[in-house]
Scaffold this active site. Structure first.
Site, short mmCIF file in Angstrom:
data_model
loop_
_atom_site.label_atom_id
_atom_site.label_comp_id
_atom_site.label_asym_id
_atom_site.label_seq_id
_atom_site.Cartn_x
_atom_site.Cartn_y
_atom_site.Cartn_z
N GLU A 146 5.61 -21.70 10.98
CA GLU A 146 6.24 -23.02 11.00
C GLU A 146 7.70 -22.96 10.62
OE1 GLU A 146 3.70 -25.81 8.84
OE2 GLU A 146 1.97 -24.69 9.56
N HIS A 156 -0.51 -20.18 6.52
CA HIS A 156 -1.16 -20.52 7.79
C HIS A 156 -0.07 -20.92 8.78
CE1 HIS A 156 -0.65 -24.43 5.81
NE2 HIS A 156 -0.67 -24.98 7.02
#
Length: 214
Positions: free
Chosen positions: A135, A116
């Protein structure tokens, strides 16, 4: 030499499911211990190679997952939510290099555990200069703005491969290989942490020799 260890939880040794990283679930406490032990493995390797100052930044959920009472005594802990630099809080205080421990692949990644980008419910994809980024890349870019190269990542095979795409030559500790979104072939925890420790030591030694990733 000052090192920042930025840690997340989905890429921690043995993690394969959301209930293991959700503070509201009973499995979470078990994996807090493992998360702290993964971080400690990185600290041990870094200290053995000559790191003299180590700050750990907890980047998962409300950023209060690492167990302070179990943290290696050579490290200090950034904990608590709403830090201005988020998952790499402390990078602005002057660090020489960064480790990513327990990181996961970006949203939509193939063959990745719990992939994610920030939120699996609210964020679909993020692009930087027309390039899909998660990220790993975002935090590496932020660290780069402060002149701190990311030397090491631990996580699943997909996360490590993603890191290599952004940071050529990054040291990698692959602790599991996904067989599904919530399934993986995992190393035994002590073996995984041995891999992290060895990779951390190698990363710092390479950095001292001027061989850090660009």
């Amino acid at each position: 030499m000052k090192l920042l260890i930025a840690c997340d939880m989905e890429g921690i040794s043995g993690v394969t499911a959301w209930n293991q990283v959700d503070p509201k679930q009973p499995e979470y406490l078990r994996f807090r211990h493992i998360m702290t032990a993964d971080v400690n493995a990185a600290v041990r390797g870094a200290v053995a190679a000559g790191a003299t100052e180590i700050v750990v930044t907890d980047g998962h959920w409300n950023k209060d997952n690492v167990l302070l009472e179990e943290l290696h005594r050579a490290a200090r802990l950034n904990t608590g939510n709403y830090a201005p630099h988020g998952m790499v809080e402390g990078v602005q205080a002057g660090v020489d290099c960064v480790f990513f421990i327990g990181y996961h692949a970006c949203s939509g990644a193939s063959g990745a555990i719990l992939c994610h980008t920030w939120s699996d419910e609210k964020v679909s994809n993020v692009w930087l200069n027309d390039r899909l980024i998660g990220e790993i890349g975002l935090n590496a870019c932020l660290a780069g703005q402060y002149g701190a190269p990311v030397l090491l990542i631990s996580g699943d095979a997909a996360a490590c491969a993603e890191a290599e795409e952004w940071i050529s030559g990054i040291e990698q500790a692959v602790v599991k290989r996904a067989t599904g979104y919530t399934a993986a072939e995992c190393l035994a925890v002590d073996i995984a942490q041995q891999c992290i420790e060895q990779a951390a030591c190698s990363a710092i030694e390479r950095f001292k020799q001027g061989k850090a990733p660009p």
